[in-house]
Scaffold this motif. Structure first.
Motif, PDB file in Angstrom:
ATOM      1  N   LEU A   1      45.477  44.609  45.575  1.00 37.02           N
ATOM      2  CA  LEU A   1      44.904  44.685  44.232  1.00 37.02           C
ATOM      3  C   LEU A   1      43.424  45.031  44.264  1.00 37.02           C
ATOM      4  O   LEU A   1      42.930  45.781  43.422  1.00 37.02           O
ATOM      5  CB  LEU A   1      45.114  43.353  43.509  1.00 37.02           C
ATOM      6  CG  LEU A   1      44.623  43.266  42.063  1.00 37.02           C
ATOM      7  CD1 LEU A   1      45.369  44.253  41.184  1.00 37.02           C
ATOM      8  CD2 LEU A   1      44.780  41.851  41.535  1.00 37.02           C
ATOM      9  N   GLY A   2      42.698  44.497  45.247  1.00 39.77           N
ATOM     10  CA  GLY A   2      41.272  44.779  45.342  1.00 39.77           C
ATOM     11  C   GLY A   2      40.978  46.261  45.470  1.00 39.77           C
ATOM     12  O   GLY A   2      40.029  46.775  44.882  1.00 39.77           O
TER      13      GLY A   2
ATOM     14  N   ARG B   1      40.999  48.490  42.190  1.00 39.35           N
ATOM     15  CA  ARG B   1      39.929  48.423  41.182  1.00 39.35           C
ATOM     16  C   ARG B   1      38.878  49.506  41.405  1.00 39.35           C
ATOM     17  O   ARG B   1      38.043  49.749  40.540  1.00 39.35           O
ATOM     18  CB  ARG B   1      39.274  47.048  41.196  1.00 39.35           C
ATOM     19  CG  ARG B   1      38.443  46.764  42.416  1.00 39.35           C
ATOM     20  CD  ARG B   1      37.998  45.316  42.454  1.00 39.35           C
ATOM     21  NE  ARG B   1      37.213  45.072  43.642  1.00 39.35           N
ATOM     22  CZ  ARG B   1      35.935  44.672  43.624  1.00 39.35           C
ATOM     23  NH1 ARG B   1      35.333  44.485  42.473  1.00 39.35           N
ATOM     24  NH2 ARG B   1      35.298  44.470  44.756  1.00 39.35           N
TER      25      ARG B   1
ATOM     26  N   ALA C   1      43.016  46.697  36.990  1.00 41.58           N
ATOM     27  CA  ALA C   1      42.993  45.972  38.266  1.00 41.58           C
ATOM     28  C   ALA C   1      41.673  45.255  38.459  1.00 41.58           C
ATOM     29  O   ALA C   1      41.635  44.141  39.004  1.00 41.58           O
ATOM     30  CB  ALA C   1      43.246  46.940  39.419  1.00 41.58           C
TER      31      ALA C   1
ATOM     32  N   HIS D   1      41.243  41.400  39.183  1.00 44.56           N
ATOM     33  CA  HIS D   1      40.641  41.101  40.478  1.00 44.56           C
ATOM     34  C   HIS D   1      39.451  40.157  40.342  1.00 44.56           C
ATOM     35  O   HIS D   1      39.232  39.289  41.202  1.00 44.56           O
ATOM     36  CB  HIS D   1      40.208  42.399  41.155  1.00 44.56           C
ATOM     37  CG  HIS D   1      39.694  42.214  42.543  1.00 44.56           C
ATOM     38  ND1 HIS D   1      38.356  42.072  42.822  1.00 44.56           N
ATOM     39  CD2 HIS D   1      40.334  42.137  43.739  1.00 44.56           C
ATOM     40  CE1 HIS D   1      38.192  41.929  44.127  1.00 44.56           C
ATOM     41  NE2 HIS D   1      39.361  41.957  44.696  1.00 44.56           N
ATOM     42  N   ASP D   2      38.675  40.303  39.260  1.00 37.66           N
ATOM     43  CA  ASP D   2      37.509  39.445  39.060  1.00 37.66           C
ATOM     44  C   ASP D   2      37.914  37.970  38.996  1.00 37.66           C
ATOM     45  O   ASP D   2      37.242  37.099  39.549  1.00 37.66           O
ATOM     46  CB  ASP D   2      36.764  39.842  37.783  1.00 37.66           C
ATOM     47  CG  ASP D   2      36.013  41.153  37.934  1.00 37.66           C
ATOM     48  OD1 ASP D   2      35.827  41.600  39.082  1.00 37.66           O
ATOM     49  OD2 ASP D   2      35.620  41.731  36.899  1.00 37.66           O
TER      50      ASP D   2
ATOM     51  N   ILE E   1      40.693  36.629  40.295  1.00 38.34           N
ATOM     52  CA  ILE E   1      41.186  36.211  41.608  1.00 38.34           C
ATOM     53  C   ILE E   1      40.041  36.001  42.591  1.00 38.34           C
ATOM     54  O   ILE E   1      40.051  35.048  43.385  1.00 38.34           O
ATOM     55  CB  ILE E   1      42.188  37.249  42.149  1.00 38.34           C
ATOM     56  CG1 ILE E   1      43.431  37.289  41.249  1.00 38.34           C
ATOM     57  CG2 ILE E   1      42.579  36.939  43.587  1.00 38.34           C
ATOM     58  CD1 ILE E   1      44.359  38.427  41.542  1.00 38.34           C
ATOM     59  N   MET E   2      39.037  36.863  42.537  1.00 38.26           N
ATOM     60  CA  MET E   2      37.930  36.751  43.480  1.00 38.26           C
ATOM     61  C   MET E   2      37.110  35.490  43.244  1.00 38.26           C
ATOM     62  O   MET E   2      36.567  34.902  44.192  1.00 38.26           O
ATOM     63  CB  MET E   2      37.036  37.987  43.403  1.00 38.26           C
ATOM     64  CG  MET E   2      37.637  39.218  44.059  1.00 38.26           C
ATOM     65  SD  MET E   2      38.192  38.949  45.751  1.00 38.26           S
ATOM     66  CE  MET E   2      36.644  38.659  46.585  1.00 38.26           C
TER      67      MET E   2
ATOM     68  N   HIS F   1      48.631  35.605  48.561  1.00 37.79           N
ATOM     69  CA  HIS F   1      47.750  36.611  47.963  1.00 37.79           C
ATOM     70  C   HIS F   1      46.309  36.110  47.918  1.00 37.79           C
ATOM     71  O   HIS F   1      45.369  36.873  48.199  1.00 37.79           O
ATOM     72  CB  HIS F   1      48.215  36.963  46.548  1.00 37.79           C
ATOM     73  CG  HIS F   1      47.333  37.976  45.882  1.00 37.79           C
ATOM     74  ND1 HIS F   1      47.350  39.304  46.230  1.00 37.79           N
ATOM     75  CD2 HIS F   1      46.379  37.852  44.924  1.00 37.79           C
ATOM     76  CE1 HIS F   1      46.459  39.954  45.508  1.00 37.79           C
ATOM     77  NE2 HIS F   1      45.853  39.096  44.706  1.00 37.79           N
TER      78      HIS F   1
ATOM     79  N   GLU G   1      42.862  37.677  49.763  1.00 40.31           N
ATOM     80  CA  GLU G   1      41.623  37.977  49.054  1.00 40.31           C
ATOM     81  C   GLU G   1      40.446  37.197  49.619  1.00 40.31           C
ATOM     82  O   GLU G   1      39.308  37.674  49.591  1.00 40.31           O
ATOM     83  CB  GLU G   1      41.787  37.693  47.562  1.00 40.31           C
ATOM     84  CG  GLU G   1      42.788  38.604  46.859  1.00 40.31           C
ATOM     85  CD  GLU G   1      42.428  40.081  46.979  1.00 40.31           C
ATOM     86  OE1 GLU G   1      41.219  40.399  47.104  1.00 40.31           O
ATOM     87  OE2 GLU G   1      43.345  40.923  46.958  1.00 40.31           O
TER      88      GLU G   1
ATOM     89  N   ARG H   1      37.082  39.073  50.948  1.00 43.35           N
ATOM     90  CA  ARG H   1      35.739  38.640  50.558  1.00 43.35           C
ATOM     91  C   ARG H   1      34.884  38.347  51.790  1.00 43.35           C
ATOM     92  O   ARG H   1      33.702  38.698  51.843  1.00 43.35           O
ATOM     93  CB  ARG H   1      35.838  37.398  49.670  1.00 43.35           C
ATOM     94  CG  ARG H   1      34.502  36.870  49.183  1.00 43.35           C
ATOM     95  CD  ARG H   1      33.764  37.925  48.377  1.00 43.35           C
ATOM     96  NE  ARG H   1      32.447  37.465  47.989  1.00 43.35           N
ATOM     97  CZ  ARG H   1      31.458  38.273  47.631  1.00 43.35           C
ATOM     98  NH1 ARG H   1      31.651  39.581  47.599  1.00 43.35           N
ATOM     99  NH2 ARG H   1      30.290  37.785  47.291  1.00 43.35           N
TER     100      ARG H   1
END
Length: 377
Positions: free
Chosen positions: A193-194, A197, A277, A281-282, A284-285, A317, A321, A325
Motif C-alpha cells: 500500500l505504501g 501512494r 492510497a 497509508h497516513d 496506517i503509518m 500488514h 509497514e 518506516r
C-alpha cells in the motif's frame, strides 16, 4: 554570478570548450534544444496554465517567505521549475538558489550539463552550487544499484548545498507524469500500500530541511509548452530513451500500451489510486510509528535492535509497514524491497533465523531481540 556558481565555473574551465564545439562533442548523449531566449515574452512568464499550477504547488508546499534550493538537472522540468519559481519569487517572497550534481556517469555530456546549469543560473542571477560525485564507484562500493546510488548521492549533495545556502527547503521537479510512472513501477515490482501512494508533495529530509515537489500536478506537455513559449533552452538526456532501464521501459513501452489498448485515461486512474492510497497509508503509518517506537531497543545509523514481542502481537500488514518506516528512518536502500521482501522480513519475527536482505542488510533473530545491521559505516 554568485560566489558558488563562480567557483563551480572555475573548477570546470579545463573541460569547457566553446559552446558549439562542446555541443558537437556530446551530440550522441545530450541534445540541447537551443531556442532563442529573446523570443520569451513577459506574457509567457506571467500568464500561463503552467504558472497557475506552479503557484498552486508553491502554496501547497508552503514556500512563501522561504529560502528554497532547486535541484536542476538541465532538463525541461527542472529548468521550468527554476525559471517559473524565479518569476514568482517576488510574489511569494522566496529566495531561490540552484544546485546541480554531476554524477560523472556520461563523461563529457555530464560536464556539459553542469556547465549549462551554471550558465542558466548566471543569466537568471541566481546563486548556484555545482557538485561532482563518482556514482558508479559509489554503487560498487555500497552494493546497491546504480539508480539507487545516484538517488542517494543526489539527496546527500542537495542537503549539503541547502545547509551551505541556508535554505530550509529543497525543491525537485517531479511532475504528474513522474508520479504515474512511479506508481506503475511500484505496482509491477510488487510494492504494498505504501508504494501505491506515490510521491508526497512534501516530506522531511533532515531536522532543518524539507523536500518539496511543487510540480506534482503539472503534466510534461504543459511544462515543455511553457519553456518553448518562453524561448528557454534545455537539455535532453539521450539515456532517458534507453529502454534497458525499467523506468524508461515503463515510460516508452508499458504506458503507451496501456493507454492505447486498455484505458486511455490510465494516467488519471493511477493518480486517483495514489490519492486514495495516500489517505489510507497516513492512518496506517501513524499506527506503525507508534508500534516501532515501542519496539526500539537501540538505533544507530548502522545497527537497529528491536523487541520481538512487540511485533508478534501486530497484524502482518502493520509489521510490514513498521519495517518500511524503519528503512526510511535509516535511509537504507528500498529500491529492491518489494512486497515479497517486506513480507519475508515480517515473518522472520516469528522465527529464530537469519537472512540477508537487499542492500546487504543482515537480519538476526535471537530469543526476544531482532537485530538489523547495515554494512555501511
Amino acid at each position: 554570478m554568485s560566489s558558488a556558481a563562480n567557483s563551480s565555473r572555475q573548477a570546470s574551465e579545463n573541460r569547457q570548450p566553446s559552446a558549439p564545439a562542446a555541443r558537437q562533442s556530446v551530440a550522441e548523449e545530450t541534445e540541447f534544444l537551443t531556442l532563442d531566449a529573446t523570443r520569451g515574452t513577459a506574457e509567457a512568464r506571467r500568464d500561463s496554465r503552467f504558472l497557475e499550477i506552479l503557484a498552486g504547488g508553491l502554496q501547497q508546499c508552503e514556500l512563501k517567505g522561504q529560502a528554497v534550493l532547486i535541484g536542476v538537472s538541465g532538463g525541461a522540468d527542472s529548468v521550468a521549475l527554476l525559471c517559473g519559481t524565479q518569476t514568482l519569487a517576488v510574489e511569494y517572497n522566496c529566495h531561490v538558489v540552484a544546485a546541480h550534481l554531476n554524477h560523472s556517469l556520461r563523461g563529457d555530456a555530464s560536464n556539459e550539463d553542469a556547465r549549462f546549469v551554471a550558465d542558466l543560473a548566471e543569466r537568471l542571477q541566481i546563486p548556484c552550487h555545482i557538485g561532482h560525485r563518482d556514482v558508479s564507484q559509489e554503487a560498487d562500493a555500497s552494493g546497491v544499484g546504480l539508480e539507487e546510488a545516484a538517488r542517494r548521492a543526489r539527496y546527500e549533495f542537495l542537503v549539503e548545498a541547502a545547509d551551505r545556502a541556508n535554505c530550509s527547503m529543497i525543491a525537485t521537479a517531479h511532475t504528474a507524469d513522474d508520479q504515474v510512472e512511479t506508481l506503475l513501477h511500484h505496482i509491477v515490482r510488487g510494492s504494498g500500500l505504501g508504494g501505491l501512494r506515490g510521491m508526497p508533495f512534501t516530506r522531511p529530509l533532515t531536522q532543518n530541511v524539507r523536500l518539496v515537489r511543487p510540480l506534482l500536478e503539472a503534466r510534461r506537455e504543459q511544462i515543455e509548452a511553457w519553456v518553448t513559449e518562453l524561448g528557454q533552452a534545455y537539455c535532453v538526456d539521450a539515456t532517458n530513451t534507453d529502454t534497458r532501464m525499467t523506468r524508461n521501459r515503463i515510460r516508452h513501452e508499458l504506458l503507451p500500451l496501456l493507454r492505447s489498448q486498455f484505458n486511455s485515461n490510465i494516467d488519471g486512474c493511477l493518480l486517483k489510486l495514489g490519492e486514495q492510497a495516500a489517505a489510507a497509508h497516513d492512518v496506517i503509518m501513524t499506527l506503525a510509528e507508534e508500534r516501532l517506537s515501542e519496539a526500539l531497543i537501540e538505533q544507530t545509523p548502522r545497527v537497529v535492535r528491536l523487541r520481538r514481542q512487540i511485533f508478534l502481537s501486530a497484524p502482518e500488514h502493520l509489521r510490514r509497514e513498521c519495517f518500511v518506516r524503519l528503512w526510511c528512518q535509516q535511509d537504507w536502500p528500498r529500491q529492491a524491497m518489494g512486497f515479497r521482501e517486506w513480507d519475508r522480513l515480517s515473518r522472520l519475527v516469528e522465527t529464530s533465523e537469519s537472512a540477508t536482505l537487499p542492500g546487504r542488510i543482515q537480519c538476526h533473530v535471537r530469543r526476544e531481540v531482532m537485530t538489523l545491521q547495515s554494512p555501511d559505516c
